[in-house]
Design a protein around this motif. Structure first.
Motif, PDB file in Angstrom:
ATOM      1  N   LEU A 150       5.574  14.358   0.673  1.00  0.00           N
ATOM      2  CA  LEU A 150       4.949  13.263  -0.075  1.00  0.00           C
ATOM      3  C   LEU A 150       4.854  13.612  -1.556  1.00  0.00           C
ATOM      4  O   LEU A 150       5.105  12.774  -2.419  1.00  0.00           O
ATOM      5  CB  LEU A 150       3.562  12.946   0.489  1.00  0.00           C
ATOM      6  N   ASP A 181       6.821   2.467   8.017  1.00  0.00           N
ATOM      7  CA  ASP A 181       6.625   1.217   7.289  1.00  0.00           C
ATOM      8  C   ASP A 181       5.839   0.330   8.242  1.00  0.00           C
ATOM      9  O   ASP A 181       6.333  -0.015   9.322  1.00  0.00           O
ATOM     10  CB  ASP A 181       7.956   0.532   6.960  1.00  0.00           C
ATOM     11  N   GLY A 197       8.022   9.172   8.177  1.00  0.00           N
ATOM     12  CA  GLY A 197       7.077   8.171   7.719  1.00  0.00           C
ATOM     13  C   GLY A 197       7.149   6.902   8.530  1.00  0.00           C
ATOM     14  O   GLY A 197       7.936   6.787   9.472  1.00  0.00           O
ATOM     15  N   HIS A 201       0.863  -1.184   0.000  1.00  0.00           N
ATOM     16  CA  HIS A 201       0.000   0.000   0.000  1.00  0.00           C
ATOM     17  C   HIS A 201       0.896   1.229   0.000  1.00  0.00           C
ATOM     18  O   HIS A 201       1.563   1.528   0.988  1.00  0.00           O
ATOM     19  CB  HIS A 201      -0.926  -0.015   1.220  1.00  0.00           C
ATOM     20  N   SER A 202       0.885   1.921  -1.115  1.00  0.00           N
ATOM     21  CA  SER A 202       1.701   3.108  -1.314  1.00  0.00           C
ATOM     22  C   SER A 202       0.998   4.336  -0.740  1.00  0.00           C
ATOM     23  O   SER A 202      -0.226   4.421  -0.781  1.00  0.00           O
ATOM     24  CB  SER A 202       1.919   3.301  -2.823  1.00  0.00           C
ATOM     25  N   PRO A 203       1.770   5.320  -0.279  1.00  0.00           N
ATOM     26  CA  PRO A 203       1.145   6.560   0.166  1.00  0.00           C
ATOM     27  C   PRO A 203       0.692   7.443  -0.994  1.00  0.00           C
ATOM     28  O   PRO A 203       0.029   8.450  -0.795  1.00  0.00           O
ATOM     29  CB  PRO A 203       2.255   7.241   0.966  1.00  0.00           C
ATOM     30  N   THR A 219       2.657  -1.412   4.277  1.00  0.00           N
ATOM     31  CA  THR A 219       1.959  -0.143   4.086  1.00  0.00           C
ATOM     32  C   THR A 219       2.916   0.971   4.471  1.00  0.00           C
ATOM     33  O   THR A 219       3.532   0.921   5.541  1.00  0.00           O
ATOM     34  CB  THR A 219       0.703  -0.063   4.976  1.00  0.00           C
ATOM     35  N   VAL A 220       3.050   1.965   3.604  1.00  0.00           N
ATOM     36  CA  VAL A 220       3.933   3.098   3.860  1.00  0.00           C
ATOM     37  C   VAL A 220       3.086   4.357   3.973  1.00  0.00           C
ATOM     38  O   VAL A 220       2.182   4.587   3.162  1.00  0.00           O
ATOM     39  CB  VAL A 220       4.974   3.256   2.731  1.00  0.00           C
ATOM     40  N   MET A 221       3.387   5.155   4.979  1.00  0.00           N
ATOM     41  CA  MET A 221       2.747   6.457   5.156  1.00  0.00           C
ATOM     42  C   MET A 221       3.843   7.497   5.316  1.00  0.00           C
ATOM     43  O   MET A 221       4.863   7.219   5.956  1.00  0.00           O
ATOM     44  CB  MET A 221       1.828   6.439   6.376  1.00  0.00           C
ATOM     45  N   ILE A 222       3.624   8.684   4.719  1.00  0.00           N
ATOM     46  CA  ILE A 222       4.629   9.754   4.729  1.00  0.00           C
ATOM     47  C   ILE A 222       3.939  11.078   5.017  1.00  0.00           C
ATOM     48  O   ILE A 222       2.841  11.340   4.520  1.00  0.00           O
ATOM     49  CB  ILE A 222       5.363   9.825   3.368  1.00  0.00           C
ATOM     50  N   ARG A 223       4.615  11.919   5.787  1.00  0.00           N
ATOM     51  CA  ARG A 223       4.167  13.271   6.057  1.00  0.00           C
ATOM     52  C   ARG A 223       5.360  14.198   5.980  1.00  0.00           C
ATOM     53  O   ARG A 223       6.484  13.725   6.103  1.00  0.00           O
ATOM     54  CB  ARG A 223       3.474  13.350   7.422  1.00  0.00           C
TER      55      ARG A 223
END
Length: 120
Positions: free
Chosen positions: A108, A85, A83, A28-30, A99-103
């Motif tokens: 981003l 992982d 971010g 799951h890409s950001p 799943t990766v999330m970035i702020r």
């Protein structure tokens, strides 16, 4: 298994990181809505990320059992980012969901632009 993934990524050894993924891993890409499925689909993304992120470092690790969170910081150009992982392991210990999330959003957007160039 997470420590091994973490060590592989920190060493820049994306081949070793990819080897820890299940054949049917779901990524799951950001940046995109639909997940990428399968090791062959995810491998080029991990290799590109290793080239796009500068000064990459994990700063924390949380979890146990099937789920782990690796908190990271990096830079893309002049944009600092933070971010996570989020890793889920299957019964065999392979990573079957990443799943990766970035702020923040500006970072981003810089990641998305740089990744588009690398994967084009």
């Amino acid at each position: 298994m997470t420590t091994t993934f973490r060590a592989a990524v920190e060493a820049g050894d994306m081949d070793a990181a990819v080897a820890l993924l299940a054949d049917d891993v779901e990524f799951h890409s950001p940046v995109v809505h639909s997940p990428y499925r399968g090791r062959d689909a995810v491998a080029p993304i991990l290799h590109a990320v290793a080239q796009v992120f500068e000064d990459f470092r994990y700063v924390a690790e949380v979890g146990g059992g099937e789920d782990h969170v690796l908190v990271f910081r990096a830079r893309v150009g002049d944009k600092q980012l933070e971010g996570i992982d989020l890793l889920h392991h299957d019964a065999q210990g392979s990573i079957d969901r990443l799943t990766v999330m970035i702020r923040p959003l500006s970072a981003l957007q810089a990641v998305a632009s740089a990744m588009r160039e690398k994967l084009a």
